[in-house]
Design a protein around this motif. Sequence first.
Motif, short mmCIF file in Angstrom:
data_model
loop_
_atom_site.label_atom_id
_atom_site.label_comp_id
_atom_site.label_asym_id
_atom_site.label_seq_id
_atom_site.Cartn_x
_atom_site.Cartn_y
_atom_site.Cartn_z
N SER A 190 -88.14 -7.10 -66.20
CA SER A 190 -88.28 -6.31 -64.85
C SER A 190 -86.71 -6.72 -64.32
N PRO A 191 -86.12 -5.70 -63.33
CA PRO A 191 -84.79 -5.73 -62.78
C PRO A 191 -84.52 -7.38 -62.10
N GLN A 192 -85.75 -7.72 -61.52
CA GLN A 192 -85.91 -8.96 -60.73
C GLN A 192 -85.57 -10.10 -61.69
N GLN A 193 -86.28 -10.14 -62.69
CA GLN A 193 -86.12 -11.10 -64.03
C GLN A 193 -84.70 -11.01 -64.52
N MET A 203 -82.00 -10.01 -63.26
CA MET A 203 -81.02 -10.68 -62.44
C MET A 203 -81.03 -12.24 -62.11
N SER A 204 -82.24 -12.72 -62.24
CA SER A 204 -82.34 -13.98 -62.03
C SER A 204 -81.89 -14.88 -63.33
N GLU A 255 -78.25 -14.81 -63.06
CA GLU A 255 -77.59 -15.79 -62.18
C GLU A 255 -77.63 -17.22 -62.64
N THR A 265 -81.14 0.00 -59.79
CA THR A 265 -80.99 -0.84 -60.74
C THR A 265 -79.50 -0.90 -61.48
N MET A 296 -77.00 -2.44 -59.24
CA MET A 296 -77.07 -3.83 -59.26
C MET A 296 -76.49 -4.51 -60.50
#
Length: 678
Positions: A537-540, A542-543, A546, A580, A583
């Motif tokens: 997922s986009p959240q995964q 990016m995490s 980071e 996305t 981002m």
Amino acid sequence: MGKSKSNRFKRPQFTGVGLPVRHEEEEEEEEEEEPTCPAQELLEKLQSPSPDVRELACASISRAVQQSLSIPNFLHRDAVKRLGPLLLDGSLAVRETAAGALRNLSACGGPEVCEDMVKKDILTPLTSLLRECCAGLEASSLSTTAQKHPVEDVANEAVNLLWNLCESSCQALSVFNKAGLLDVVFQCLETHTHNVELALSAAHCLHTVTEDNPELLCSINVAALATLENILGLSSPDMSHYHLRTLAAGTMWNLKSSLSAARQAHTLSAVAATLSQCLALDTGVLIPQLREAEKARYALGVAAPSVDTGSQRVGGGTDMVAMEEEEEEGAGHKRNGKRPVKDDFSDLLPRDKGELRDALALLAAQQTSLEIIVNMCCSDDPSDDEWEASSSDDSEAGPDTLCDGLSGLMSPLCLSADVHAVLVNHSIPEKVLKKTQFPCREAMEVCQQNPAWKCLLKKMQQVQNRALTCLHNILCAMDVESLGGAQALQGAAQHLSSLVFSAPEIPKEEEFLEAVTSAMRSLLQTIASTNLPQCMSPQQLMSLSEAAMCCEVVSVRVNALAILGITGSTLAKEKGTADTLQMIGNALLQVASKDPNLVVNGEALDALLDVFSDGFEAEKAARNIQLLSALKTLQPIFKSKIRKEGRGKYSPEQLCVLHNIKVNLRRFIGYMETVMKT
């Protein structure tokens, strides 16, 4: 080293500096009169006319050099030159402990100390010692008694010292070739029928000296190959024999170019079968079983008395854990898994730790198997942190000739048909994937509950890390069908995602991060090439990015950027993904402009070109983040950094890739200028 010497004397307990407890008061009185350095005092005792004193001094030095801070004190006082003659001492016990002290010095001191030892000509007495040991082994083989000959303990220390030196010093390897020591090591290997400890030391040495050593290949004769093939065919369930077989398999792989075509096919199949059988062993079941067997044996009072470890490289139990922490290799291990300081301590455990020795042998065998498979899947291409170059025609290259002759380096990994077939036939990819799982909870608990077994925790993690590196190479080298098809790839993707995202925080251990991001990068690239849906997922995404950007290891940051680029270029083909992509674009621009490493800057720019090269969603996102303006600002800075920093800090292969990115960036800016006008 570390054997009981009850027929001569019982070794005393040692103080913190390696001196006998019963002499502690006497030494303190001497120090009050005239302070002396413990290293100097021990070295002077090497000249004693008493064999017992010389042996005790060697044993004390062996203990002392396990602390890296003490090593300079010994080196500055010519410890190597003082210990060297004792390799040929009239007492076998002194020979053994002297070889053990030098072994510890070479292992705990690392490559620089090994080079220094070679320069101080330690190989001359060592070669003589090994030849004398072999004469003793020949005499022992003619004996009708089943007892182990005392010379075998001396040979074990000597072979370990030779192994350490050859692994760290090209000069030592050259001496090995010219002195004809191959026959000596093979003779030690042949003791596997009754002395697996010595055979393992010889197998380790052979595995090291036969790698990338074409000069040695002409010395391999039919008898030597027969010995290795005989070991591959062993059927013993003993864990030490599994380890011995994997090392023999690695040596046979190293020697493959010296085999006839008819013999190669048979040997390759035997090697793959050995590795497959080793990886099939379930450590999650076997380690708890071994621990239970040890507890049951102790309950019956069968345990052997503890053996003194005065001359051991590592003194067992908690000392082993401390040494492993000190010898941590870091994340930047080579593709072939070689380490600057070895971490196989199984032959140094007390004799009452048989089950722990078996557990260590099991994990070492599986780690070695995975490292061999890594090499089987490797061509001579650069590793991923050197990237694959973007294409550019010769007209754009200008006068810079950095890329001349490097086209071969930029090709993908490939397998011969024979290697491909045996890996698939023996289900190697599936078994490697299984080994990438986190260590079994039951096995972890067993190891955490007993101080002596805690050393296995890191070993299990190393097996997982090697499996991830191995999976990366397999993914690079095999086609989708060989890997089990689309369904198998998606299952592997879900598995790798669970390794990274199952815990509240992404793991920060550098070696794991390097291995898992390399595997994810290769898998996502394979999935993208087959138009399968991405698994993160986009959240995964990016995490992970980071977390990776906080890592000091460059290859981890490069892998994370490549993952962003691969995922972004796939999303650009789908509708409604502009947010996305925006981002991802901002994250890549941030790295391209602020990361201190030029290689990372280049990878970020390369990923930007992949993500925003085509599509309505990509164009929309590019306008929103003002990509064209940002790239125009970055372009001269990037060119300047290549000119000022490149040649002094980066390899020719890396510079070639940076040059290609520079050319492609200029082209991309021209393309974007056209797009933004429409």
